[in-house]
Design a protein around this motif. Structure first.
Motif, PDB file in Angstrom:
ATOM      1  N   LEU A   1       0.864  -1.177   0.000  1.00 29.77           N
ATOM      2  CA  LEU A   1       0.000   0.000   0.000  1.00 29.77           C
ATOM      3  C   LEU A   1       0.903   1.230   0.000  1.00 29.77           C
TER       4      LEU A   1
ATOM      5  N   GLU B   1      -2.892   1.591  -4.299  1.00 30.31           N
ATOM      6  CA  GLU B   1      -3.161   2.800  -3.532  1.00 30.31           C
ATOM      7  C   GLU B   1      -4.620   3.215  -3.677  1.00 30.31           C
TER       8      GLU B   1
ATOM      9  N   MET C   1      -4.967   9.388  -1.182  1.00 34.81           N
ATOM     10  CA  MET C   1      -3.514   9.361  -1.367  1.00 34.81           C
ATOM     11  C   MET C   1      -3.096  10.252  -2.538  1.00 34.81           C
TER      12      MET C   1
ATOM     13  N   GLU D   1       2.135   4.966  -2.528  1.00 33.43           N
ATOM     14  CA  GLU D   1       2.055   5.781  -3.725  1.00 33.43           C
ATOM     15  C   GLU D   1       3.177   5.388  -4.675  1.00 33.43           C
TER      16      GLU D   1
END
Length: 386
Positions: free
Chosen positions: A326, A338, A343, A328
């Motif tokens: 998890l 993501e 995010m 970016e």
């Protein structure tokens, strides 16, 4: 010369005169400055590493080659590249038409910096229909800014058609090619004036370097971009230039595996009871699959998924994954996942996210090059928890 060959050799031909050692790989030139014998003759054209560095120069030649262009510039990040491009081409009172589905950081740069502080206007249009772009163009429009495929909804636009519309109106076309990579798409050949990359992603491919790039075949524009790169100083370091150049050498191999795994993941999720929709250009069900086949050589490794249920179920699914980190970013050898709403696209106001189609149950997946069966098993067990 084939893409695979260019990726390995462009910018790194052994120079038996300049480098008596016959380096097969361009050395990492860490020197901040370069000595000269005469006042008005920089040695090898290099004087100060912000202005030019042999390792970065080699990478820039490689970037141009793999995009089928004449000139490349390497920056400290994708956003540094975008900032330099805007500084080079825009002034107060100018106008930009952009695809409404863009990376959140790009929209933040446009809105919070260039619009609020410098008086540059931005309009957003659904570029899936070129007529929407045509309708949004004004007399003061200088740039048509596109992503194809887009981040995060994997929408495409007809780059060649929009380039024709833009050039008729006297505007330049900028295409962020990060999601496709130069292996699967070369926008310069489709009429784009400038290609933007976050080299952090597929081009480097190993999640260990932050960088960006601008590529063009327009000599006058290149000189302007290089001037602003040197003046503003957002250059890529020699060590990062080495890492990105090394990553490019396996780009063709990696992209083939990314695409193969992504298609397997997309097909699996398309038939799963907990999944409401899958956005991947490689699926025949994608509304722009025909366009993808027309202007791309393949479909890359990015997809997005709409889960059934609500945000709570989506968060639970994300917490229970093991192989999909998890996090970016995207385009690395490892699989990442993501939640755009909280995010990568959190800086976009909720009303704007909703308007574009970014929901609280949307997840974006960067499919890595691991064993596909292991990836499917991980997704299946996590979906089983919601």
């Amino acid at each position: 010369m084939g893409f695979d060959t260019q990726a390995i050799h462009a910018g790194e031909e052994p120079d038996f005169d300049g480098h008596p050692s016959g380096d097969v790989v361009v050395p990492i030139h860490l020197s901040s400055t370069f000595a000269r014998r005469d006042v008005d003759e920089p040695t090898g054209g290099f004087e100060y590493s912000r202005s030019g560095n042999p390792t970065r120069f080699a990478l820039e030649k490689k970037l141009a080659a793999i995009e089928g262009a004449r000139y490349g510039l390497a920056f400290s990040s994708g956003l540094a590249a975008e900032t330099t491009l805007c500084l080079s081409l825009l002034k107060a009172g100018d106008h930009v038409v952009a695809f409404d589905d863009l990376y959140g950081g790009t929209r933040r740069l446009f809105t919070r910096v260039f619009q609020e502080n410098y008086g540059i206007g931005f309009s957003y249009a659904d570029a899936r229909d070129p007529e929407n772009i045509k309708a949004a163009i004004r007399k003061d429009t200088k740039i048509i800014w596109l992503e194809s495929p887009t981040n995060p909804l994997l929408r495409l636009c007809d780059i060649r058609a929009i380039a024709g519309i833009a050039h008729d109106a006297g505007a330049r076309v900028v295409v962020d090619n990060t999601f496709a990579s130069p292996y699967f798409q070369q926008p310069i050949g489709l009429g784009a004036d400038v290609v933007v990359h976050s080299t952090t992603k597929y081009i480097n491919g190993h999640s260990d370097s932050i960088g960006g790039a601008l590529v063009t075949s327009d000599e006058e524009l290149f000189r302007k971009l290089r001037f602003h790169q040197n003046t503003a100083g957002g250059i890529l370091s020699p060590f990062d230039s080495f890492l990105v150049s090394r990553g490019i050498k396996t780009l063709a191999l990696r992209m083939k595996r990314h695409e193969k795994n992504a298609l397997a993941v997309a097909e699996f999720l398309s038939g799963h009871a907990k999944v409401a929709a899958v956005y991947y250009p490689g699926l025949a069900s994608h509304p722009q699959h025909a366009l993808a086949r027309k202007q791309m050589k393949g479909f890359s490794g990015m997809l997005s998924v709409e889960l059934k249920g609500g945000e709570a179920e989506t968060r639970k699914f994300l917490r229970h994954l093991h192989l999909f980190a998890l996090a970016e970013s995207l385009g690395g050898v490892e699989s990442l996942i993501e939640h755009p709403a909280t995010m990568t696209h959190a800086s976009i106001p909720p009303s704007e996210r909703k308007k574009v189609g970014i929901s609280d149950t949307l997840v974006r997946i960067s499919v890595g090059i691991e064993n596909a069966d292991d990836l499917l098993a991980d997704l299946d067990q996590a979906l089983g928890t919601i």
